[in-house]
Scaffold this active site. Structure first.
Site, PDB file in Angstrom:
ATOM      1  CB  SER A 124       6.153   6.104  16.821  1.00 16.72           C
ATOM      2  OG  SER A 124       7.044   5.144  16.269  1.00 16.72           O
ATOM      3  CE1 TYR A 148       3.872   8.210  11.866  1.00 17.14           C
ATOM      4  CE2 TYR A 148       5.588   7.141  12.061  1.00 17.14           C
ATOM      5  CZ  TYR A 148       4.498   7.323  12.573  1.00 17.14           C
ATOM      6  OH  TYR A 148       3.900   6.553  13.313  1.00 17.14           O
ATOM      7  CE  LYS A 152       2.764   9.033  15.223  1.00 21.02           C
ATOM      8  NZ  LYS A 152       1.302   9.296  15.689  1.00 21.02           N
TER       9      LYS A 152
HETATM   10  P1  NAD Z   1      -4.033   3.104  10.929  1.00 27.59           P
HETATM   11  O1  NAD Z   1      -3.675   3.907   9.737  1.00 27.59           O
HETATM   12  O2  NAD Z   1      -4.469   1.916  10.702  1.00 27.59           O
HETATM   13  O3  NAD Z   1      -5.111   3.926  11.919  1.00 27.59           O
HETATM   14  C1  NAD Z   1      -5.070   5.322  11.931  1.00 27.59           C
HETATM   15  C2  NAD Z   1      -6.444   5.691  11.709  1.00 27.59           C
HETATM   16  O4  NAD Z   1      -6.552   7.249  11.748  1.00 27.59           O
HETATM   17  C3  NAD Z   1      -7.046   5.213  10.478  1.00 27.59           C
HETATM   18  O5  NAD Z   1      -8.260   4.323  10.470  1.00 27.59           O
HETATM   19  C4  NAD Z   1      -7.245   6.595   9.652  1.00 27.59           C
HETATM   20  O6  NAD Z   1      -8.383   6.595   8.994  1.00 27.59           O
HETATM   21  C5  NAD Z   1      -7.380   7.555  10.880  1.00 27.59           C
HETATM   22  N1  NAD Z   1      -7.238   9.053  10.535  1.00 27.59           N
HETATM   23  C6  NAD Z   1      -5.993   9.532   9.820  1.00 27.59           C
HETATM   24  N2  NAD Z   1      -6.083  10.811   9.610  1.00 27.59           N
HETATM   25  C7  NAD Z   1      -7.207  11.315  10.294  1.00 27.59           C
HETATM   26  C8  NAD Z   1      -7.937  12.490  10.658  1.00 27.59           C
HETATM   27  N3  NAD Z   1      -7.330  13.636  10.382  1.00 27.59           N
HETATM   28  N4  NAD Z   1      -9.107  12.563  11.167  1.00 27.59           N
HETATM   29  C9  NAD Z   1      -9.944  11.267  11.609  1.00 27.59           C
HETATM   30  N5  NAD Z   1      -9.106  10.150  11.121  1.00 27.59           N
HETATM   31  C10 NAD Z   1      -7.900  10.175  10.820  1.00 27.59           C
HETATM   32  O7  NAD Z   1      -2.759   3.254  11.640  1.00 27.59           O
HETATM   33  P2  NAD Z   1      -2.426   2.421  13.197  1.00 27.59           P
HETATM   34  O8  NAD Z   1      -1.324   1.578  12.743  1.00 27.59           O
HETATM   35  O9  NAD Z   1      -3.514   1.842  13.805  1.00 27.59           O
HETATM   36  O10 NAD Z   1      -1.803   3.528  13.932  1.00 27.59           O
HETATM   37  C11 NAD Z   1      -2.265   4.143  14.822  1.00 27.59           C
HETATM   38  C12 NAD Z   1      -1.560   5.083  15.419  1.00 27.59           C
HETATM   39  O11 NAD Z   1      -0.360   4.851  16.119  1.00 27.59           O
HETATM   40  C13 NAD Z   1      -1.081   6.285  14.545  1.00 27.59           C
HETATM   41  O12 NAD Z   1      -0.947   7.445  14.915  1.00 27.59           O
HETATM   42  C14 NAD Z   1       0.457   5.848  14.010  1.00 27.59           C
HETATM   43  O13 NAD Z   1       1.194   6.847  13.644  1.00 27.59           O
HETATM   44  C15 NAD Z   1       0.742   5.412  15.482  1.00 27.59           C
HETATM   45  N6  NAD Z   1       1.934   4.213  15.441  1.00 27.59           N
HETATM   46  C16 NAD Z   1       1.613   3.289  14.484  1.00 27.59           C
HETATM   47  C17 NAD Z   1       2.734   2.169  14.515  1.00 27.59           C
HETATM   48  C18 NAD Z   1       2.522   0.884  13.818  1.00 27.59           C
HETATM   49  O14 NAD Z   1       3.733   0.307  13.310  1.00 27.59           O
HETATM   50  N7  NAD Z   1       1.363   0.492  13.175  1.00 27.59           N
HETATM   51  C19 NAD Z   1       3.899   2.221  15.172  1.00 27.59           C
HETATM   52  C20 NAD Z   1       4.017   3.433  16.011  1.00 27.59           C
HETATM   53  C21 NAD Z   1       2.885   4.228  16.120  1.00 27.59           C
HETATM   54  C1  WQD Z   2      11.273  -4.109  10.248  1.00 27.36           C
HETATM   55  C2  WQD Z   2      12.602  -4.913   9.649  1.00 27.36           C
HETATM   56  C3  WQD Z   2      13.448  -4.048   7.912  1.00 27.36           C
HETATM   57  C4  WQD Z   2      10.061  -4.957   5.050  1.00 27.36           C
HETATM   58  C5  WQD Z   2       8.408   1.220  10.856  1.00 27.36           C
HETATM   59  C6  WQD Z   2       8.303   2.548  10.988  1.00 27.36           C
HETATM   60  C7  WQD Z   2       8.223   3.077  12.458  1.00 27.36           C
HETATM   61  C8  WQD Z   2       6.833   2.165  13.066  1.00 27.36           C
HETATM   62  C9  WQD Z   2       6.824   0.873  12.478  1.00 27.36           C
HETATM   63  C10 WQD Z   2       5.143   3.719  13.057  1.00 27.36           C
HETATM   64  C11 WQD Z   2      13.530  -3.929   9.177  1.00 27.36           C
HETATM   65  C12 WQD Z   2      12.975  -5.389   7.303  1.00 27.36           C
HETATM   66  C13 WQD Z   2      10.782  -4.802   5.889  1.00 27.36           C
HETATM   67  C14 WQD Z   2      10.573  -5.641   3.859  1.00 27.36           C
HETATM   68  C15 WQD Z   2      12.539  -6.153   5.244  1.00 27.36           C
HETATM   69  N1  WQD Z   2       5.692   2.917  12.390  1.00 27.36           N
HETATM   70  N2  WQD Z   2      12.090  -5.332   6.315  1.00 27.36           N
HETATM   71  N3  WQD Z   2      11.880  -6.214   4.102  1.00 27.36           N
HETATM   72  O1  WQD Z   2      11.094  -0.200   9.871  1.00 27.36           O
HETATM   73  O2  WQD Z   2      11.324  -1.040  12.162  1.00 27.36           O
HETATM   74  O3  WQD Z   2       9.535   0.540  11.604  1.00 27.36           O
HETATM   75  O4  WQD Z   2       7.221   0.726  11.195  1.00 27.36           O
HETATM   76  O5  WQD Z   2       5.496   4.591  14.063  1.00 27.36           O
HETATM   77  O6  WQD Z   2       8.148   4.350  12.251  1.00 27.36           O
HETATM   78  O7  WQD Z   2       9.919   2.946  10.452  1.00 27.36           O
HETATM   79  O8  WQD Z   2       9.359  -1.687  10.565  1.00 27.36           O
HETATM   80  O9  WQD Z   2       8.324  -3.685   9.537  1.00 27.36           O
HETATM   81  O10 WQD Z   2       9.078  -1.904   8.048  1.00 27.36           O
HETATM   82  O11 WQD Z   2      10.890  -3.432   9.098  1.00 27.36           O
HETATM   83  O12 WQD Z   2      13.686  -6.633   5.015  1.00 27.36           O
HETATM   84  O13 WQD Z   2       9.750  -5.776   2.923  1.00 27.36           O
HETATM   85  O14 WQD Z   2      12.266  -5.829   8.528  1.00 27.36           O
HETATM   86  O15 WQD Z   2      14.574  -3.531   7.061  1.00 27.36           O
HETATM   87  O16 WQD Z   2      14.923  -4.499   9.401  1.00 27.36           O
HETATM   88  P1  WQD Z   2      10.507  -0.397  10.950  1.00 27.36           P
HETATM   89  P2  WQD Z   2       9.408  -2.678   9.409  1.00 27.36           P
END
Ligand code: NAD
Ligand code: WQD
Length: 346
Positions: A124, A148, A152
């Site tokens: 991330s 969190y 990562k």
């Molecule tokens: P998500 O929660 O939709 O998907 C993650 C999946 O992993 C879920 O279906 C959950 O049930 C499964 N899971 C969690 N722990 C598990 C375990 N111990 N065993 C088996 N399954 C398990 O999240 P997402 O948005 O699809 O994110 C996928 C990956 O990408 C995650 O690792 C997340 O940290 C990373 N990521 C997401 C974002 C984002 O903004 N969505 C940003 C950066 C990184």
């Molecule tokens: C985006 C912008 C907020 C909600 C997060 C995690 C990051 C990654 C992605 C997994 C910011 C603003 C948000 C609201 C708002 N996940 N905001 N009102 O914070 O960039 O990233 O998700 O790895 O780890 O921290 O994403 O969508 O929460 O926010 O004003 O109700 O929107 O302040 O500027 P962020 P976000």
């Protein structure tokens, strides 16, 4: 070439499964459904017209994982499974460390046991911590500001150590920026539990009338309109990035981090306006204080993914908003059909 997808029922995993199947990969999906629904798997099959094995299994269960590796010849793993809610990770850090880190350790042990050394890992942009030096590139120092983010960062370090010890591993660390949008079919998308933490799902629920208005977290950042700027990337572009990373790890050895972002930043106000345009609905909002831990500006330098993976984001803000809106409108209660039924009965 069979690929194991951990967390494949989740938001990013399900979209990546569609792209893998469309590219004719054979997939095996594992998910404990702790943050997803089986219906997402059914819909991936429906969109692609292809079948695959799904195991409802927890990564923490080493015996189950060994069974999966015994029952299938796996060539590589795309590892999405993990917990991802920043606020929740502050409240229950041990659960986050155990699930994300122990889960990855067990996965790596079993991969090693079966001679599988190719992995694409969901990292991330959060690993850049409070870094304000935009655009963010892969060589910048990393840091984390919450449990969190630390999971990562720690997993990136663990995987680097794995490679140092055994040079036959090949690992891509994909640092996602802000994934948004949904598949153009409107059949799969992001289905957050409870009130969304992230901007676009929150805006969508305001637009559809489930939430009354959006709280905008601060308008005193050093940006054009004072609201925070992020690099929103369409989920299908992100999914395609995994195919490119997979191709790369299959033909090489080493460990590499890649930013997956568009290189463009949009403010919260710009996102509201774009969503209003896509949905034809007004998004009422109120400016409140900054959210603790937020940074002002984050967007990617994605040139490494461009040059080494031959990948770049193709979809723009209009596609992101249109596709999020279609998903929201078609699935006002996400994958929960029963809730839709309840609503109709009232
Ligand atoms: P998500 O929660 O939709 O998907 C993650 C999946 O992993 C879920 O279906 C959950 O049930 C499964 N899971 C969690 N722990 C598990 C375990 N111990 N065993 C088996 N399954 C398990 O999240 P997402 O948005 O699809 O994110 C996928 C990956 O990408 C995650 O690792 C997340 O940290 C990373 N990521 C997401 C974002 C984002 O903004 N969505 C940003 C950066 C990184
Ligand atoms: C985006 C912008 C907020 C909600 C997060 C995690 C990051 C990654 C992605 C997994 C910011 C603003 C948000 C609201 C708002 N996940 N905001 N009102 O914070 O960039 O990233 O998700 O790895 O780890 O921290 O994403 O969508 O929460 O926010 O004003 O109700 O929107 O302040 O500027 P962020 P976000």
């Amino acid at each position: 070439m069979p690929i194991l997808v951990t967390g494949g029922a989740g938001y990013i995993g399900s979209h990546t499964c569609v792209e893998l199947l469309n590219a004719d990969y054979e997939i095996i999906v594992l998910d404990n459904l702790s943050n997803s629904k089986l219906e997402a798997i059914n819909r991936v099959k429906e969109i692609t017209g292809k079948d695959f094995k799904f195991y409802q299994c927890d990564l923490l269960s080493k015996d189950d994982l060994i069974t999966i590796f015994k029952e299938n010849k796996i060539d590589a793993v795309i590892h999405f499974a993990g917990l991802k809610a920043v606020g929740e990770s502050v409240s229950i850090p041990l659960h986050y460390y155990h699930n994300n880190i122990t889960g990855t350790l067990i996965l790596c042990e079993v991969m090693e046991m079966f001679g599988v050394h190719k992995m694409v890992f969901s990292s991330s942009a959060t690993v850049y911590g409070m870094q304000q030096c935009v655009p963010l590139h892969e060589e910048l120092p990393v840091g984390a500001t919450n449990p969190y983010g630390r999971t990562k960062l720690m997993i990136e370090e663990i995987l680097s150590d794995v490679y140092v010890a055994k040079n036959n591993w090949s690992i891509a660390l994909l640092r996602y920026f802000n994934p948004v949008g949904a598949h153009s079919s409107g059949m799969i998308g992001e289905d957050p539990n409870g009130i969304p933490n992230n901007l676009v799902p929150y805006i969508s629920q305001v637009a559809v009338g489930k939430l009354p208005y959006l709280n905008v977290y601060g308008n005193d950042y050093q940006t054009n309109d004072g609201t925070g700027i992020r690099d929103y990337i369409h989920i299908v572009d992100l999914a395609v990035g995994h195919i490119k990373a997979l191709e790369r790890v299959m033909e090489s050895q080493g460990i590499n981090a890649y930013n997956l972002g568009t290189g463009n930043g949009y403010s919260v106000i710009e996102m509201i306006k774009a969503f209003e345009k896509a949905s034809g609905r007004e998004i009422p909002y109120e400016i409140i204080d900054r959210r603790p831990g937020d940074i002002g500006i984050s967007y990617a330098n994605a040139s490494k993914a461009n040059s080494e993976l031959n990948w770049s984001a193709k979809k723009g803000l209009d596609d992101m908003c249109k596709d999020s809106w279609r998903w929201q409108l078609n699935n006002p209660n996400g994958y929960e059909k029963e809730k839709i039924l309840d609503r109709n009965l009232k």
